[in-house]
Design an enzyme around this catalytic site. Structure first.
Site, PDB file in Angstrom:
ATOM      1  CG  ASP A 179     -30.572  24.746   5.087  1.00  0.00           C
ATOM      2  OD1 ASP A 179     -31.115  24.274   6.102  1.00  0.00           O
ATOM      3  OD2 ASP A 179     -31.212  25.194   4.133  1.00  0.00           O
ATOM      4  CG  HIS A 180     -30.829  24.815  11.360  1.00  0.00           C
ATOM      5  ND1 HIS A 180     -31.445  25.909  10.832  1.00  0.00           N
ATOM      6  CD2 HIS A 180     -31.768  24.205  12.120  1.00  0.00           C
ATOM      7  CE1 HIS A 180     -32.700  25.959  11.254  1.00  0.00           C
ATOM      8  NE2 HIS A 180     -32.922  24.927  12.045  1.00  0.00           N
ATOM      9  CG  HIS A 234     -34.689  25.847   6.606  1.00  0.00           C
ATOM     10  ND1 HIS A 234     -33.319  25.786   6.601  1.00  0.00           N
ATOM     11  CD2 HIS A 234     -35.020  26.756   7.549  1.00  0.00           C
ATOM     12  CE1 HIS A 234     -32.850  26.631   7.518  1.00  0.00           C
ATOM     13  NE2 HIS A 234     -33.863  27.228   8.096  1.00  0.00           N
TER      14      HIS A 234
HETATM   15  C1  BG6 Z   1     -34.504  29.388  10.857  1.00  0.00           C
HETATM   16  C2  BG6 Z   1     -35.472  30.485  10.517  1.00  0.00           C
HETATM   17  O1  BG6 Z   1     -33.570  29.218   9.824  1.00  0.00           O
HETATM   18  O2  BG6 Z   1     -35.217  28.173  11.054  1.00  0.00           O
HETATM   19  C3  BG6 Z   1     -36.494  30.631  11.608  1.00  0.00           C
HETATM   20  O3  BG6 Z   1     -34.765  31.695  10.332  1.00  0.00           O
HETATM   21  C4  BG6 Z   1     -37.165  29.329  11.897  1.00  0.00           C
HETATM   22  O4  BG6 Z   1     -37.457  31.623  11.273  1.00  0.00           O
HETATM   23  C5  BG6 Z   1     -36.145  28.228  12.119  1.00  0.00           C
HETATM   24  O5  BG6 Z   1     -37.957  29.487  13.061  1.00  0.00           O
HETATM   25  C6  BG6 Z   1     -36.815  26.875  12.207  1.00  0.00           C
HETATM   26  O6  BG6 Z   1     -35.858  25.934  12.619  1.00  0.00           O
HETATM   27  P1  BG6 Z   1     -36.285  24.635  13.432  1.00  0.00           P
HETATM   28  O7  BG6 Z   1     -34.994  23.903  13.608  1.00  0.00           O
HETATM   29  O8  BG6 Z   1     -36.898  25.106  14.707  1.00  0.00           O
HETATM   30  O9  BG6 Z   1     -37.269  23.917  12.570  1.00  0.00           O
END
Ligand code: BG6
Length: 523
Positions: free
Chosen positions: A215-216, A278
């Site tokens: 989960d980045h 997230h």
């Molecule tokens: C991803 C989603 O996991 O996270 C996207 O699939 C979203 O829809 C993105 O735009 C948001 O990531 P960040 O790092 O730009 O907040």
């Protein structure tokens, strides 16, 4: 301010560098006072590794994985002898793949801060292997490219339907080792049943300690900072409960639309795409009990308890929205999704309750959406008002709010109450104690590793703290599923909202009913 000092400590273990900096920095209180700050940054050496990227020509590999690896190479964290092997179905030789990687690195900013010529050296470590995921073509050749003594990492940057086939063939061709690691991306299933099936598939071939579910958000510097703020300071933790915290707001707003991901997104929606993973992780880090140690299972056990303590969400505590066309001519959601009748939400807001001793009575209001007025992720911890004010009613009511800005403009602000300067009695005003990390920490904060850089190196180091465990993912789906099932049963249609707005109006109602309001978000 501290005097500028730079202490470089370079240990060479092959090409591994460990750098220690003492950087100048300052933080501001309001904007009036300067303070002192000392920072230590280290590049932790890892063992020589082989990283096989299934889906090596795909979007994620080009945008994130390969540029991140290059940046880690520039930082001296990729040891000599390590190999990065892109794998996909298409025919390509090493040279053409290297060219693709070079373009990806240039396009997606992987080269920031790297010297001329470094890219060529990096590319020497990159190779390509054509493999048929569902057949036998290319597997023996892939096996020959791996080195017995290296840490083996298999990155499944492919659809989950291929996980089982890949795992089976990795084993069949003798590539799995007791210490090898497999990395899987979200979406990890689309409900509890599919997530369970995926967990079972992976469990047939790997032990849980070998599985890294990304989960980045957990790789983001500021998200990890939530733990540092809570558990590294004595100030907040005594107040971090329903006795002192009135409520918590978590906003993850995006200004972009769904772009070219219409097919995936229309099947997922904001609930599956953002909330189940997230936002859930953010709730966990805000709500969890302090783990005894900062160790993978200690942290993940506490997060799991939070997810399991989440109560069901009533229908009137949820707002769903779908964005309309933008004034600048950008298409509305349905056009972007290619589905004129779509009832998928691009926005969701809800009131969640963590039903445990610490949080009972303190709502967590969550909202996330696309095409909103700004890109802004912020957590507001809103403290309770004073039980009794010695200054009388005319002093008004004042609220302490701790705002943690995750992106952009990363930092924290604590709103405190002080006396308005000047004569004329005791008038109170609220002022921000503000720290923007980029100002306080200087270049080091701006140059912090991207989430993928950190997470990929954690895989290679064998540290699972920032990865989701199987039971965590399942518990998150177990909470999400009934919400989605209720929409489907009712034939719920999301409310339209204007592109560039703060989302649908009924999101206000969720808080208004509790005599509260959303704190506005700005970039
Ligand atoms: C991803 C989603 O996991 O996270 C996207 O699939 C979203 O829809 C993105 O735009 C948001 O990531 P960040 O790092 O730009 O907040």
């Amino acid at each position: 301010m501290v005097d500028f000092q730079l202490t470089d400590c370079i240990e060479t273990q092959k090409r591994l560098l460990a750098l220690t900096y003492m950087l100048p920095g300052n933080f501001t209180i309001g904007s009036a006072r300067k303070g002192h700050l000392t920072m230590v940054s280290r590049v932790i050496p890892v063992d020589t590794f082989d990283l096989v990227i299934f889906g090596g020509t795909g979007d994620l590999a080009r945008r994130k994985i390969l540029p991140s690896l290059f940046r880690r190479y520039c930082a001296g964290q990729v040891p000599d002898g390590s190999a990065i092997i892109g794998v996909a179905r298409g025919e390509m030789d090493d040279m053409s793949y290297r060219q693709m990687v070079a373009e990806a690195v240039r396009e997606y900013g992987g080269g920031r801060g790297c010297e001329d010529g470094t890219l060529d050296h990096f590319l020497e470590r990159v190779a390509y292997q054509t493999v048929d995921a569902l057949g036998d073509r290319g597997w023996p050749e892939l096996a020959k490219r791996l080195t017995a003594a290296h840490i083996r990492n298999f990155y499944f940057s492919v659809g989950p339907s291929l996980f089982g086939a890949l795992a089976k063939r990795l084993r069949k061709y003798g590539m799995t080792t007791p210490d090898c690691r497999v990395v899987v991306e979200k979406p990890f299933g689309r409900d509890l049943a599919t997530a369970r099936a995926l967990n079972q598939t992976l469990a047939e071939h790997f032990e849980e300690r070998q599985i890294y579910r990304i989960d980045h958000y957990l790789g983001k510097e500021t998200v990890q900072n939530l733990m540092a703020i809570r558990f590294g300071n004595v100030l907040f933790e005594p107040l971090w409960n329903s006795q002192y915290v009135d409520h918590i707001q978590i906003t993850v707003a995006e200004s972009v639309g769904i772009g070219g991901r219409g097919e995936y997104y229309d099947d997922a929606g904001a609930m599956r795409d953002m909330v189940q993973n997230h936002l859930m992780q953010l709730v966990c880090l805000i709500a969890m009990e302090p783990p005894a140690r900062f160790e993978p299972d200690a942290v993940r056990d506490e997060k799991l308890k939070v997810i399991r303590a989440l109560g069901p969400v009533a229908h009137h505590h949820i707002s769903r929205g779908q964005y309309g066309p933008g004034e600048d001519g950008t298409p509305d959601y349905r056009t972007a999704a290619g589905n004129p009748r779509s009832t998928t939400e691009s926005y969701v807001a809800l009131k969640a309750e963590v039903q445990n001793w610490r949080w009972a009575g303190t709502p967590f209001y969550l909202r996330t959406g696309k095409r909103l007025k700004a890109r802004s992720s912020v957590i507001n911890v809103v403290f309770k008002n004073l039980q009794h004010s010695i200054f009388g009613e005319e002093a008004g009511s004042h609220t302490n709010i701790l705002s943690i800005r995750l992106q952009p403009n990363e930092g924290i602000t604590l709103r405190v109450t002080i006396k308005e300067p000047g004569p004329g009695g005791m008038r109170l005003i609220d002022v921000p104690l503000d720290m923007t990390f980029a100002e306080a920490l200087g270049a080091e904060a701006e140059d912090a590793p991207d989430a993928y850089e950190r997470l990929i190196m954690d895989v290679i180091r064998g540290n699972q703290t920032l990865f989701m465990r199987g039971d965590e993912v399942e518990a998150a789906w177990a909470w999400t599923d009934p919400i989605i099932a209720a929409w489907e049963a009712r034939g719920d249609v999301p409310k339209p909202y204007d592109s560039g707005s703060a989302g649908p109006g009924d999101a206000e109602q969720i808080l208004a009913r509790d005599r509260r309001e959303w704190i506005g978000f700005t970039p």
